[in-house]
Design an enzyme around this catalytic site. Sequence first.
Site, PDB file in Angstrom:
ATOM      1  N   LYS A 113       2.699 -14.041   5.923  1.00 41.44           N
ATOM      2  CA  LYS A 113       2.976 -15.072   4.917  1.00 41.44           C
ATOM      3  C   LYS A 113       4.492 -15.288   4.942  1.00 41.44           C
ATOM      4  O   LYS A 113       5.169 -15.217   3.900  1.00 41.44           O
ATOM      5  CB  LYS A 113       2.465 -14.575   3.557  1.00 41.44           C
ATOM      6  CG  LYS A 113       2.521 -15.584   2.449  1.00 41.44           C
ATOM      7  CD  LYS A 113       1.306 -16.462   2.376  1.00 41.44           C
ATOM      8  CE  LYS A 113       1.519 -17.564   1.358  1.00 41.44           C
ATOM      9  NZ  LYS A 113       0.494 -18.598   1.377  1.00 41.44           N
ATOM     10  N   ASP A 130      -3.424 -17.236   4.504  1.00 42.42           N
ATOM     11  CA  ASP A 130      -4.431 -18.034   3.785  1.00 42.42           C
ATOM     12  C   ASP A 130      -5.161 -18.968   4.755  1.00 42.42           C
ATOM     13  O   ASP A 130      -6.390 -19.090   4.726  1.00 42.42           O
ATOM     14  CB  ASP A 130      -3.808 -18.813   2.611  1.00 42.42           C
ATOM     15  CG  ASP A 130      -2.424 -19.367   2.906  1.00 42.42           C
ATOM     16  OD1 ASP A 130      -1.849 -19.004   3.954  1.00 42.42           O
ATOM     17  OD2 ASP A 130      -1.924 -20.168   2.114  1.00 42.42           O
ATOM     18  N   ASP A 181      -6.385  -5.188   4.875  1.00 45.92           N
ATOM     19  CA  ASP A 181      -7.427  -4.686   3.980  1.00 45.92           C
ATOM     20  C   ASP A 181      -8.382  -5.814   3.603  1.00 45.92           C
ATOM     21  O   ASP A 181      -9.604  -5.687   3.677  1.00 45.92           O
ATOM     22  CB  ASP A 181      -6.746  -4.124   2.728  1.00 45.92           C
ATOM     23  CG  ASP A 181      -7.745  -3.575   1.739  1.00 45.92           C
ATOM     24  OD1 ASP A 181      -8.603  -2.784   2.159  1.00 45.92           O
ATOM     25  OD2 ASP A 181      -7.676  -3.949   0.552  1.00 45.92           O
ATOM     26  N   TYR A 211       0.796  -1.216   0.000  1.00 46.43           N
ATOM     27  CA  TYR A 211       0.000   0.000   0.000  1.00 46.43           C
ATOM     28  C   TYR A 211       0.837   1.278   0.000  1.00 46.43           C
ATOM     29  O   TYR A 211       0.291   2.362  -0.057  1.00 46.43           O
ATOM     30  CB  TYR A 211      -0.901   0.015   1.232  1.00 46.43           C
ATOM     31  CG  TYR A 211      -2.320  -0.382   0.955  1.00 46.43           C
ATOM     32  CD1 TYR A 211      -2.653  -1.711   0.760  1.00 46.43           C
ATOM     33  CD2 TYR A 211      -3.339   0.569   0.893  1.00 46.43           C
ATOM     34  CE1 TYR A 211      -3.950  -2.086   0.523  1.00 46.43           C
ATOM     35  CE2 TYR A 211      -4.641   0.200   0.643  1.00 46.43           C
ATOM     36  CZ  TYR A 211      -4.943  -1.126   0.465  1.00 46.43           C
ATOM     37  OH  TYR A 211      -6.234  -1.496   0.215  1.00 46.43           O
TER      38      TYR A 211
END
Length: 362
Positions: A191, A224, A248, A124
């Site tokens: 992640k 995930d 987000d 971002y």
Amino acid sequence: MTRRITLIPGDGTGPEITEATRRVVEATGVPIEWEVKEAGMVALEKYGDVLPGDVLDSIKRNKVALKGPLTTPVGKGFRSVNVLLRQVLDLYACVRPCKSYRGAKTRYSDVDIVIVRENTEDLYAGIEFQRGAPETEEFISTVERLLGKRIREDSAVSLKPISEGASRRIVRFAFEFARANGRRKVTAVHKANIMKYTDGLFLAVASEVAKEYPDIQFEDRIVDNMAMQLVQKPELYDVLVMPNLYGDILSDLGAGLIGGLGLAPGANIGDEYAVFEPTHGSAPKYAGLNKVNPMAMMFSAVLMLRHIGEIDAANRLERALAAVIAEGRYVTYDMKPTPDDPTAVGTSQVADAVIGKLAELS
Ligand code: NAD
């Protein structure tokens, strides 16, 4: 003492939900003087600038703002004013509570999680290389020279900076939030298995900071897996802290758990300033129709009232909203069994109903 607060109505459906929210906040009896400021598309048309300097001056003076959504055209024109505001005011923590209220149309009845999203970096940050631009070619060949990795020459590239400092302050914020709000657990979402340097740094810092808070449980989840777990067993989770982009995406997932975007509030908080706004966008196709749900913005105002120390008014407004939701009568289309339900009321009628409940509760 009257408190002065910057009010940014926004665009699209923003002005309608802002007006509805202003009315319910005033009905709590808290003396507030609103300093109304325009930003986004409206300001661009009027003043040739999406974020006129006086908007920032006003927030800096008042320290607190309540803001409607602002449209960001996809893939062209200016970058998001929302992102710009967060960066310029260093509103590094985005806090998005997802709490289920009885009567809301959702598959879950016991969700009470808070997403704490880092707001200033990650994908971002807006560091992008356009396909075919000379600097992109140079960047691609630099990467090949330094790392021996080949990026296809017809690529566009976005950079994902994750710093130790920003990670540390957001994780600390999450733990402090947990402590101040009687929460039991913080889960770091990442992640790091794939992005070993960026998300790996975030996770390493989170694990380190967790040691300073032995009274709060700490765990981590890969993003995930987190998405699946939130859908299957959201009741296991409490405060979640994560880098910007995951925040987000999971914020909208969280909104889905509690009955949709019409109910999901948000706060952008820094060490000096705070801007309260719903999670949802400007829903431009419904602009001017007195149709969309103002409750996400009203719940954002609850967070704002708490932030300025008006705890009693915040609790009353939250109870009034919960009562209107539980009754299910004066709610907008998104909260009815089907969207075309003829008994759905409009934005301003929701405000009337909440004001009515506030009067009953006092
Ligand atoms: P959106 O949240 O505006 O709308 C998506 C859909 O969600 C709508 O079509 C509507 O069906 C539903 N919805 C949203 N708000 C609702 C409400 N209050 N009541 C009932 N239903 C509601 O998302 P989008 O269409 O992706 O974005 C529209 C614009 O808003 C874009 O320009 C985007 O950049 C901007 N945006 C702004 C903010 C912000 O101001 N912080 C946040 C997200 C998106």
